[in-house]
Enzyme design. Structure first.
Site: not given
Length: 352
Positions: A286, A284
């Site tokens: 982000r 991930d």
């Protein structure tokens, strides 16, 4: 925009265009040519002696049996592959992009080299991910103006986010809504907040929703993004007021093109976690600090968060946002996304 920020932005643009860049750490600068966006002609100009090794992430190198288990335990670590006579441009592309693993038999053997400038190499891989290109480079002499590892590390600073425009925007679930656009000098895409209803003294119901073209716009059944988006706005309208933060972080931060590459790997049997790591990206990528900055600019630092992802709570709270309640969001699965939803639950810590 500072001079250092401008130079990093130019380097990102160069990576996307297939031009060489140079990065310096504590020693001499190192020249780098992105495998994905270059071609055989540019490689010949960059490396006329055909001696430039190939830089990969350990996560990708492990799938090629070029990193031992200890090295592969840090998937973002750099691995250098010796430039054997048979490692031409096309072979380098096959090394870099795992979606072709089953279609393109890899030549070899290949040998990993010692990494003497690990800070520069690691920074280069991170910069490729920021640029949205595969983290793979030819490594050679620096002929371009070098940027520093420190400047690259400081490049993506959420503090530089600012409100650019706002307007009333009636939407299907709430005629009383306002849209607010946020701009940063670090990237071309604008993050957006949809304010549903009006502040009433209670903490707003907030949803952090990462951009998903395939799910939000095209109605993809491979994920639950589109239904989650609409369910979140509907819940805010029912509650009285809330804020949807629409973050321009497609594909968990790896970009649309790389997300489609991950889709291709999923069609080969890999789950979403393994697909991302085989591409050389984080599980991930982000940055939820951006959402914290957006909330701060909107004057809302105490919230109820609509999410199944505890990591969002952790990052927001570490950035100064008080989360009084985590509100789960549950939607039915379909036969195309049930494995994806199970992976989020079992491998990335999502919980109802």
């Amino acid at each position: 925009m500072s001079g250092a920020t401008r130079e990093v932005a130019r380097a990102i643009d160069a990576l996307r265009r297939g031009w060489p860049i140079a990065i310096r750490g504590g020693g001499a600068p190192i020249g780098l040519l992105a495998v994905e966006t270059a071609d055989a002609g540019r490689l010949a100009a960059f490396d006329p002696d055909a001696a430039a090794p190939v830089l990969l992430s350990a996560g990708r190198a492990a799938t090629l049996k070029l990193a031992n288990q200890i090295a592969a335990a840090t998937p973002d670590a750099p691995v250098l592959v010796e430039r054997a006579p048979w490692l031409d441009f096309d072979t380098a592309v096959a090394l870099a992009d795992p979606q072709f693993d089953m279609a393109t038999p890899l030549k070899g053997p290949f040998r990993a080299l010692p990494v003497n400038d690990a800070d520069v190499m690691t920074t280069a891989l991170a910069l490729a991910r920021t640029a949205g290109v595969l983290p793979a480079f030819f490594v050679g002499d620096a002929s371009e103006r070098a940027i520093s590892t420190a400047d690259i590390a400081a490049f993506e600073d959420p503090i530089r986010l600012a409100i650019a425009a706002r307007a009333r925007l009636p939407v299907a679930d709430s005629e009383q809504a306002e849209i607010v656009a946020f701009r940063t000098p670090d990237s071309p895409g604008e993050h957006v907040a949809l304010i549903v209803g009006h502040p009433d003294g209670r903490p707003p119901l907030v949803r952090l929703h990462s951009e998903c073209l395939t799910g939000d716009v095209l109605g993809s059944l491979k994920c639950d993004c589109g239904p989650q988006l609409h369910a979140a706005v509907h819940a805010m309208a029912d509650t009285g007021w809330g804020i949807l933060l629409y973050l321009r972080q497609e594909g968990r931060g790896i970009g649309l093109v790389n997300k489609l590459r991950a889709y291709a790997l999923q069609d080969q049997g890999f789950d979403t976690v393994d697909a991302n790591t085989r591409l050389g990206f984080a599980i991930d990528a982000r940055d939820f600090r951006i959402a914290a900055r957006m909330l701060d600019l909107l004057g809302q630092t105490t919230i109820r968060l609509l999410t199944n992802n505890p990591e969002k709570v952790r990052v927001l709270e570490s950035a100064g946002i008080t989360v009084t309640e985590r509100v789960p969001i549950a939607l039915p699965a379909n036969r195309f996304n049930e494995k994806y939803l199970a992976t989020k639950r079992d491998r990335t810590g999502h919980q109802l």
